[in-house]
Design a protein around this motif. Structure first.
Motif, PDB file in Angstrom:
ATOM      1  N   ILE A   1       0.835  -1.203   0.000  1.00 19.46           N
ATOM      2  CA  ILE A   1       0.000   0.000   0.000  1.00 19.46           C
ATOM      3  C   ILE A   1       0.867   1.251   0.000  1.00 19.46           C
ATOM      4  CG2 ILE A   1      -1.733   1.296   1.289  1.00 19.46           C
ATOM      5  CD1 ILE A   1      -2.778  -1.355   2.367  1.00 19.46           C
ATOM      6  N   PHE A   2       1.920   1.232   0.808  1.00 19.78           N
ATOM      7  CA  PHE A   2       2.829   2.378   0.907  1.00 19.78           C
ATOM      8  C   PHE A   2       3.469   2.678  -0.450  1.00 19.78           C
ATOM      9  CE2 PHE A   2       7.151   3.972   1.512  1.00 19.78           C
ATOM     10  CZ  PHE A   2       6.921   5.112   2.258  1.00 19.78           C
ATOM     11  N   TRP A   3       4.015   1.633  -1.112  1.00 17.47           N
ATOM     12  CA  TRP A   3       4.675   1.847  -2.402  1.00 17.47           C
ATOM     13  C   TRP A   3       3.685   2.302  -3.461  1.00 17.47           C
ATOM     14  CZ3 TRP A   3       9.217   2.924  -1.684  1.00 17.47           C
ATOM     15  CH2 TRP A   3      10.148   2.147  -1.014  1.00 17.47           C
ATOM     16  N   ARG A   4       2.471   1.744  -3.420  1.00 15.62           N
ATOM     17  CA  ARG A   4       1.484   2.114  -4.421  1.00 15.62           C
ATOM     18  C   ARG A   4       1.112   3.596  -4.302  1.00 15.62           C
ATOM     19  NH1 ARG A   4      -1.407  -1.873  -3.502  1.00 15.62           N
ATOM     20  NH2 ARG A   4      -0.570  -3.242  -5.108  1.00 15.62           N
ATOM     21  N   VAL A   5       0.927   4.063  -3.069  1.00 14.55           N
ATOM     22  CA  VAL A   5       0.586   5.473  -2.854  1.00 14.55           C
ATOM     23  C   VAL A   5       1.749   6.372  -3.276  1.00 14.55           C
ATOM     24  CG1 VAL A   5       0.078   7.213  -1.100  1.00 14.55           C
ATOM     25  CG2 VAL A   5      -1.075   4.989  -1.023  1.00 14.55           C
ATOM     26  N   VAL A   6       2.967   6.015  -2.854  1.00 13.59           N
ATOM     27  CA  VAL A   6       4.145   6.839  -3.162  1.00 13.59           C
ATOM     28  C   VAL A   6       4.407   6.865  -4.663  1.00 13.59           C
ATOM     29  CG1 VAL A   6       6.649   6.991  -2.906  1.00 13.59           C
ATOM     30  CG2 VAL A   6       5.228   6.550  -0.904  1.00 13.59           C
ATOM     31  N   TYR A   7       4.349   5.699  -5.302  1.00  9.97           N
ATOM     32  CA  TYR A   7       4.689   5.634  -6.727  1.00  9.97           C
ATOM     33  C   TYR A   7       3.687   6.405  -7.578  1.00  9.97           C
ATOM     34  CZ  TYR A   7       5.524   3.859 -11.400  1.00  9.97           C
ATOM     35  OH  TYR A   7       5.775   3.778 -12.747  1.00  9.97           O
ATOM     36  N   TRP A   8       2.394   6.139  -7.383  1.00  5.27           N
ATOM     37  CA  TRP A   8       1.411   6.776  -8.253  1.00  5.27           C
ATOM     38  C   TRP A   8       1.273   8.266  -7.966  1.00  5.27           C
ATOM     39  CZ3 TRP A   8       0.459   4.676 -12.549  1.00  5.27           C
ATOM     40  CH2 TRP A   8       0.450   3.290 -12.689  1.00  5.27           C
ATOM     41  N   THR A   9       1.529   8.677  -6.730  1.00  2.00           N
ATOM     42  CA  THR A   9       1.544  10.113  -6.438  1.00  2.00           C
ATOM     43  C   THR A   9       2.687  10.802  -7.176  1.00  2.00           C
ATOM     44  OG1 THR A   9       0.603   9.699  -4.243  1.00  2.00           O
ATOM     45  CG2 THR A   9       1.617  11.845  -4.616  1.00  2.00           C
ATOM     46  N   SER A  10       3.862  10.173  -7.142  1.00  2.00           N
ATOM     47  CA  SER A  10       5.015  10.762  -7.841  1.00  2.00           C
ATOM     48  C   SER A  10       4.783  10.795  -9.349  1.00  2.00           C
ATOM     49  CB  SER A  10       6.288   9.974  -7.513  1.00  2.00           C
ATOM     50  OG  SER A  10       6.219   8.654  -8.023  1.00  2.00           O
TER      51      SER A  10
ATOM     52  N   HIS B   1      20.102  -8.686  -7.469  1.00  2.00           N
ATOM     53  CA  HIS B   1      19.352  -9.904  -7.808  1.00  2.00           C
ATOM     54  C   HIS B   1      18.145 -10.100  -6.902  1.00  2.00           C
ATOM     55  CE1 HIS B   1      22.825 -12.084 -10.138  1.00  2.00           C
ATOM     56  NE2 HIS B   1      22.536 -10.877 -10.614  1.00  2.00           N
ATOM     57  N   MET B   2      17.590  -9.013  -6.378  1.00  2.00           N
ATOM     58  CA  MET B   2      16.345  -9.085  -5.626  1.00  2.00           C
ATOM     59  C   MET B   2      15.142  -9.026  -6.549  1.00  2.00           C
ATOM     60  SD  MET B   2      17.089  -9.484  -2.457  1.00  2.00           S
ATOM     61  CE  MET B   2      15.476  -9.205  -1.747  1.00  2.00           C
ATOM     62  N   ASP B   3      15.382  -8.765  -7.819  1.00  2.00           N
ATOM     63  CA  ASP B   3      14.331  -8.753  -8.828  1.00  2.00           C
ATOM     64  C   ASP B   3      14.293 -10.136  -9.475  1.00  2.00           C
ATOM     65  OD1 ASP B   3      12.554  -8.324 -10.867  1.00  2.00           O
ATOM     66  OD2 ASP B   3      13.453  -6.458 -11.559  1.00  2.00           O
ATOM     67  N   SER B   4      13.170 -10.828  -9.351  1.00  2.00           N
ATOM     68  CA  SER B   4      13.068 -12.204  -9.847  1.00  2.00           C
ATOM     69  C   SER B   4      13.215 -12.277 -11.361  1.00  2.00           C
ATOM     70  CB  SER B   4      11.736 -12.823  -9.408  1.00  2.00           C
ATOM     71  OG  SER B   4      10.648 -12.050  -9.882  1.00  2.00           O
ATOM     72  N   SER B   5      12.885 -11.203 -12.068  1.00  2.00           N
ATOM     73  CA  SER B   5      13.056 -11.218 -13.520  1.00  2.00           C
ATOM     74  C   SER B   5      14.527 -11.230 -13.923  1.00  2.00           C
ATOM     75  CB  SER B   5      12.359  -9.998 -14.151  1.00  2.00           C
ATOM     76  OG  SER B   5      12.964  -8.792 -13.703  1.00  2.00           O
ATOM     77  N   ILE B   6      15.407 -10.843 -12.995  1.00  2.00           N
ATOM     78  CA  ILE B   6      16.851 -10.879 -13.239  1.00  2.00           C
ATOM     79  C   ILE B   6      17.451 -12.180 -12.717  1.00  2.00           C
ATOM     80  CG2 ILE B   6      19.063  -9.739 -12.801  1.00  2.00           C
ATOM     81  CD1 ILE B   6      17.189  -8.150 -14.596  1.00  2.00           C
TER      82      ILE B   6
ATOM     83  N   TYR C   1       8.181  -3.544  -3.524  1.00  2.00           N
ATOM     84  CA  TYR C   1       8.369  -2.518  -4.550  1.00  2.00           C
ATOM     85  C   TYR C   1       8.277  -3.127  -5.942  1.00  2.00           C
ATOM     86  CZ  TYR C   1      10.305   1.491  -7.014  1.00  2.00           C
ATOM     87  OH  TYR C   1      10.475   2.547  -7.860  1.00  2.00           O
ATOM     88  N   THR C   2       8.883  -4.307  -6.137  1.00  2.00           N
ATOM     89  CA  THR C   2       8.833  -4.963  -7.444  1.00  2.00           C
ATOM     90  C   THR C   2       7.426  -5.419  -7.775  1.00  2.00           C
ATOM     91  OG1 THR C   2      11.084  -5.766  -7.041  1.00  2.00           O
ATOM     92  CG2 THR C   2       9.879  -6.776  -8.842  1.00  2.00           C
ATOM     93  N   SER C   3       6.668  -5.845  -6.756  1.00  2.00           N
ATOM     94  CA  SER C   3       5.334  -6.390  -7.003  1.00  2.00           C
ATOM     95  C   SER C   3       4.377  -5.347  -7.583  1.00  2.00           C
ATOM     96  CB  SER C   3       4.757  -6.965  -5.706  1.00  2.00           C
ATOM     97  OG  SER C   3       4.567  -5.940  -4.739  1.00  2.00           O
ATOM     98  N   ILE C   4       4.534  -4.067  -7.184  1.00  2.00           N
ATOM     99  CA  ILE C   4       3.618  -3.049  -7.714  1.00  2.00           C
ATOM    100  C   ILE C   4       3.959  -2.692  -9.158  1.00  2.00           C
ATOM    101  CG2 ILE C   4       3.333  -2.078  -5.409  1.00  2.00           C
ATOM    102  CD1 ILE C   4       4.887   0.398  -6.538  1.00  2.00           C
ATOM    103  N   MET C   5       5.171  -3.048  -9.620  1.00  2.00           N
ATOM    104  CA  MET C   5       5.544  -2.769 -10.998  1.00  2.00           C
ATOM    105  C   MET C   5       4.934  -3.776 -11.968  1.00  2.00           C
ATOM    106  SD  MET C   5       7.363  -0.069 -10.957  1.00  2.00           S
ATOM    107  CE  MET C   5       8.151   0.953  -9.726  1.00  2.00           C
ATOM    108  N   GLY C   6       4.447  -4.906 -11.439  1.00  2.00           N
ATOM    109  CA  GLY C   6       3.844  -5.906 -12.307  1.00  2.00           C
ATOM    110  C   GLY C   6       4.898  -6.748 -13.005  1.00  2.00           C
TER     111      GLY C   6
END
Length: 583
Positions: free
Chosen positions: A109-118, A497-502, A512-517
């Motif tokens: 919730i925190f990342w979603r609010v911060v990211y979309w506000t920015s 390597h905290m990003d599973s796509s890497i 943080y990665t989860s809100i990026m889809g």
């Protein structure tokens, strides 16, 4: 302590952003909406950088907890006779909760609010506020109208691209995109634009920051550079004074032609309030004529021309004030560096100032930072401190460059950031994990953000300290921060390597990665651009090391400080002579 670390960092980052904004902006003279918009943009971006290490440590703990929960039934189901019990996880199991653990559900919730506000700030609100602040309109309605017209092309382009994409998806039978996938595509497009700019700024900062400290340790280097700045600033100062005189002459003519009973007199009065006090007094002496403007067939300026004049007055006055303040600061800096050069050969080891500061010194600071301590620091310790700091920063830069070129390799793991984090993850040393993550992303942020503060695009974008930055530049910096920070954080998660796509591991992602889809929707970006484009940082670092950009600017006539250049030597001599005249 659950959630306490998050709350403390939220408060600390707010005051950090407020402090920096106070240094560059002017709370008394600039519009409150400009201050609030810039503060919010800076605050959200700095907040992402400071909170991300907590997200990493919380994710590592959740992974450990999940692995322990899945392994317990299998490992502890030894049936011996009638005793078939599952032994609970021992209390000495390494999956202890970190002190900075953030409860489940808060971070997404925190990342979603911060990211979309920015993102709302950088793509919609701040561009509109830029046009509003730069407008010369005399009413709120007029400024809003101007801002909407100026941003019509800006917003229309994005709507056209997005509309064309939706039409393509609708008519193509092989594409069935859901709302989450469309959201991911939008995020990927914004991050791709930000990553493109991020690598350019990062390549400059990785070389220039260590080099600036190494050169600062050289005897006389800072003084020569100050002389060079003095010569350039004097030229800019003279040009600002000439421009202000020309604009004030136009204001004088308008002031004399439009009398008190003219419908546009209120607009002229608004323009006069923006003029320096001395010009207002000169023009006020000739304001006793109440002649009816209809009695003579004079040609009066239109409201549109007054709007243009109002805009010129705001710009010229702000530029003139900025150059005056910067000149005084540069003089003080030059005098102090000259004192350092004189005191280096002092036998008494007492630092002697040629000019005493007119402001009273702090008694507490004066007691500890006495002339003897000042001499040892300025003449002996500071050069060595700068050299050591430059070496440490250079090592960090080499680590970043190596990791940017190898972070896609998972077997073996070549990214040094990933190696450090994985070693700490094996022992679940959360303090080390958070410190390592913070230092890493903080260094990356310094390299990128410091470049944003250093660059100057003529007089349109320039962050000047001591409250001398105009509203347009403040808002533009907020836009840049909001566009650079998300790809910066994704790049950092890729390096570790905290990003599973890497990492290509089926592990729990960070919040943080989860809100990026999932970037699998755009595989050519996830597996192509995001992986290989950061390698360009090597070429940019080489170009910065050999000062190719500086040399190109010199060839184009924009003089830059270069020690082996004849023009630089001439400007240094000119600046030195200017400083002597002031004395």
């Amino acid at each position: 302590m659950s959630g306490a670390a998050l709350g403390l960092e939220i408060v600390f980052v707010f005051f950090l952003a407020l402090f920096l904004l106070h240094r560059y902006g002017d709370f008394k003279k600039q519009h409150r909406l400009v201050i609030i918009g810039t503060l919010l943009a800076w605050y959200l971006c700095f907040l992402i950088v400071f909170i991300l290490p907590l997200d990493v440590s919380t994710t590592i703990y959740n992974r450990c907890k999940h692995a322990a929960a899945n392994s317990s039934p299998t490992e502890n189901s030894n049936i011996t006779g009638f005793h078939a019990t599952a032994t609970p996880v021992p209390s000495q199991h390494p999956c202890f909760k970190p002190w900075s653990y953030i409860p489940d559900g808060i971070m997404p919730i925190f990342w979603r609010v911060v990211y979309w506000t920015s993102q709302f700030l950088t793509w919609i609100l701040l561009p509109f506020m830029q046009s509003y602040a730069r407008s010369g309109g005399f009413s709120i309605t007029g400024k809003i109208k101007t801002a909407l017209i100026e941003n019509a092309i800006y917003y229309g382009t994005y709507l056209l691209i997005f509309g064309a994409f939706l039409i393509y998806v609708a008519v193509n039978p092989h594409l069935h995109l859901e709302w989450n996938q469309l959201q991911t595509i939008g995020i990927a497009a914004a991050n791709t634009w930000g990553l493109f700019l991020l690598v350019l700024l990062l390549g400059y900062g990785l070389v220039e920051i260590p080099r600036s400290y190494w050169n600062g340790a050289k005897r006389g280097y800072l003084l020569m550079k100050t002389y060079f700045k003095a010569a350039k600033l004097m030229t800019e100062k003279a040009d600002a004074e000439e421009t202000l005189e020309d604009v004030m002459e136009e204001v004088r003519k308008v002031n004399e032609s439009i009398k008190y009973n003219h419908p546009l007199r209120k607009c002229v009065d608004t323009i006069l309030k923006k003029c320096p006090t001395e010009y207002q007094e000169k023009m006020g002496r000739n304001m006793d004529d109440y002649e009816d403007f209809d009695e003579k067939h004079n040609t009066y300026p239109s409201e549109k021309s007054l709007v243009k004049l109002h805009k010129q007055v705001i710009y010229s006055v702000q530029r003139h004030r900025r150059t005056q303040v910067q000149w005084q600061i540069l003089l003080e800096q030059a005098f102090y560096l000259e004192d350092v050069a004189k005191n280096e050969t002092s036998a008494t080891h007492q630092f002697v100032h040629t000019f005493q500061s007119p402001e009273p010194e702090n008694k507490f600071l004066q007691y500890f930072y006495n002339p003897t301590v000042e001499w040892y620091w300025e003449c002996l310790l500071r050069p060595w401190f700068y050299r050591i700091l430059a070496v440490v920063l250079s090592i960090f830069s080499v680590i970043v460059v190596w990791s940017e070129c190898t972070f896609f390799s998972t077997t073996p793991v070549l990214s040094l950031f990933a190696v450090f984090i994985q070693l700490a993850e094996k022992t679940y040393n959360y303090i080390y994990i958070e410190i390592a993550c913070f230092l890493s992303i903080f260094f990356l942020s310094i390299c990128v953000y410091s470049t944003v503060f250093r660059i100057r695009v003529f007089n349109y974008y320039y962050l000047a300290s001591h409250h001398q930055t105009d509203a347009y530049s403040l808002l533009f910096s907020g836009m840049l921060f909001c566009r650079l920070t998300p790809p910066l954080c994704l790049n950092f998660l890729g390096l570790t390597h905290m990003d599973s796509s890497i990492s290509h591991q089926n592990t729990q992602p960070t919040a943080y990665t989860s809100i990026m889809g999932s970037m699998k929707v755009l595989s050519f970006i996830a597996d192509g651009f995001y992986i290989y484009y950061p390698m360009l940082v090597v070429i940019l670092c080489i170009a910065t090391y050999f000062s190719l950009g500086t040399r190109c600017l010199n060839l184009l006539g924009f003089q830059q400080f270069m020690g082996d250049n004849d023009m630089t030597s001439d400007l240094v001599d000119e600046g030195k002579e200017l400083i002597r005249r002031v004395i």
